[in-house]
Design a protein around this motif. Structure first.
Motif, mmCIF file in Angstrom:
data_model
loop_
_atom_site.group_PDB
_atom_site.id
_atom_site.type_symbol
_atom_site.label_atom_id
_atom_site.label_comp_id
_atom_site.label_asym_id
_atom_site.label_seq_id
_atom_site.Cartn_x
_atom_site.Cartn_y
_atom_site.Cartn_z
ATOM 1 N N LYS A 18 0.828 -1.209 0.000
ATOM 2 C CA LYS A 18 0.000 0.000 0.000
ATOM 3 C C LYS A 18 0.861 1.257 0.000
ATOM 4 O O LYS A 18 0.519 2.251 -0.647
ATOM 5 C CB LYS A 18 -0.964 -0.010 1.186
ATOM 6 C CG LYS A 18 -2.106 -0.984 0.990
ATOM 7 C CD LYS A 18 -3.112 -0.896 2.115
ATOM 8 C CE LYS A 18 -4.295 -1.815 1.848
ATOM 9 N NZ LYS A 18 -5.346 -1.675 2.874
ATOM 10 N N LYS A 19 1.975 1.214 0.725
ATOM 11 C CA LYS A 19 2.899 2.356 0.714
ATOM 12 C C LYS A 19 3.493 2.539 -0.677
ATOM 13 O O LYS A 19 3.629 3.673 -1.160
ATOM 14 C CB LYS A 19 4.023 2.145 1.730
ATOM 15 C CG LYS A 19 3.608 2.369 3.150
ATOM 16 C CD LYS A 19 4.776 2.185 4.106
ATOM 17 C CE LYS A 19 4.334 2.344 5.541
ATOM 18 N NZ LYS A 19 5.436 2.137 6.494
ATOM 19 N N ARG A 35 -1.604 -2.921 -7.543
ATOM 20 C CA ARG A 35 -3.001 -3.060 -7.121
ATOM 21 C C ARG A 35 -3.425 -4.522 -7.135
ATOM 22 O O ARG A 35 -4.121 -4.984 -6.223
ATOM 23 C CB ARG A 35 -3.908 -2.238 -8.029
ATOM 24 C CG ARG A 35 -3.810 -0.738 -7.774
ATOM 25 C CD ARG A 35 -4.722 0.062 -8.672
ATOM 26 N NE ARG A 35 -6.103 -0.306 -8.413
ATOM 27 C CZ ARG A 35 -7.035 -0.372 -9.374
ATOM 28 N NH1 ARG A 35 -6.728 -0.115 -10.619
ATOM 29 N NH2 ARG A 35 -8.259 -0.694 -9.054
ATOM 30 N N ILE A 41 -1.885 -6.333 -4.201
ATOM 31 C CA ILE A 41 -2.607 -6.038 -2.968
ATOM 32 C C ILE A 41 -3.846 -6.928 -2.875
ATOM 33 O O ILE A 41 -4.129 -7.509 -1.824
ATOM 34 C CB ILE A 41 -2.986 -4.539 -2.904
ATOM 35 C CG1 ILE A 41 -1.729 -3.695 -2.672
ATOM 36 C CG2 ILE A 41 -4.020 -4.280 -1.808
ATOM 37 C CD1 ILE A 41 -1.952 -2.205 -2.790
ATOM 38 N N GLN A 80 -4.667 -9.731 0.017
ATOM 39 C CA GLN A 80 -5.914 -9.705 0.776
ATOM 40 C C GLN A 80 -6.690 -11.009 0.608
ATOM 41 O O GLN A 80 -7.312 -11.494 1.557
ATOM 42 C CB GLN A 80 -6.772 -8.515 0.358
ATOM 43 C CG GLN A 80 -6.194 -7.194 0.806
ATOM 44 C CD GLN A 80 -6.959 -5.997 0.279
ATOM 45 O OE1 GLN A 80 -7.565 -6.065 -0.787
ATOM 46 N NE2 GLN A 80 -6.918 -4.908 1.018
#
Length: 69
Positions: free
Chosen positions: A26-27, A51, A54, A58
């Protein structure tokens, strides 16, 4: 094949390690967006890749949480 290896590596990690990796991704996404806004980003495809990574992280976190129930 590269994506499958990435997901296998994620599944081998603990929940804490996955959370750390999620925060780092995310950073990185924030930094990429910032660079894109200031016209300093050369490879804009990297934003899409991060993206998706990520989302993969998740997904593995959710799978592990459901497996432990």
């Amino acid at each position: 094949m590269k994506i499958n290896k990435f997901v296998e590596d994620l599944r081998a990690k603990s929940a804490a390690e996955l959370n750390e990796e999620l925060v780092a991704a995310k950073k990185e996404l924030f930094n990429l967006r910032f660079q894109n806004a200031t016209n300093q980003l050369d490879n804009t495809g990297r934003i899409k890749e991060v993206r998706k990574n990520i989302a993969r992280i998740q997904t593995v976190i959710t799978e592990q949480a459901n497996a432990s129930k």
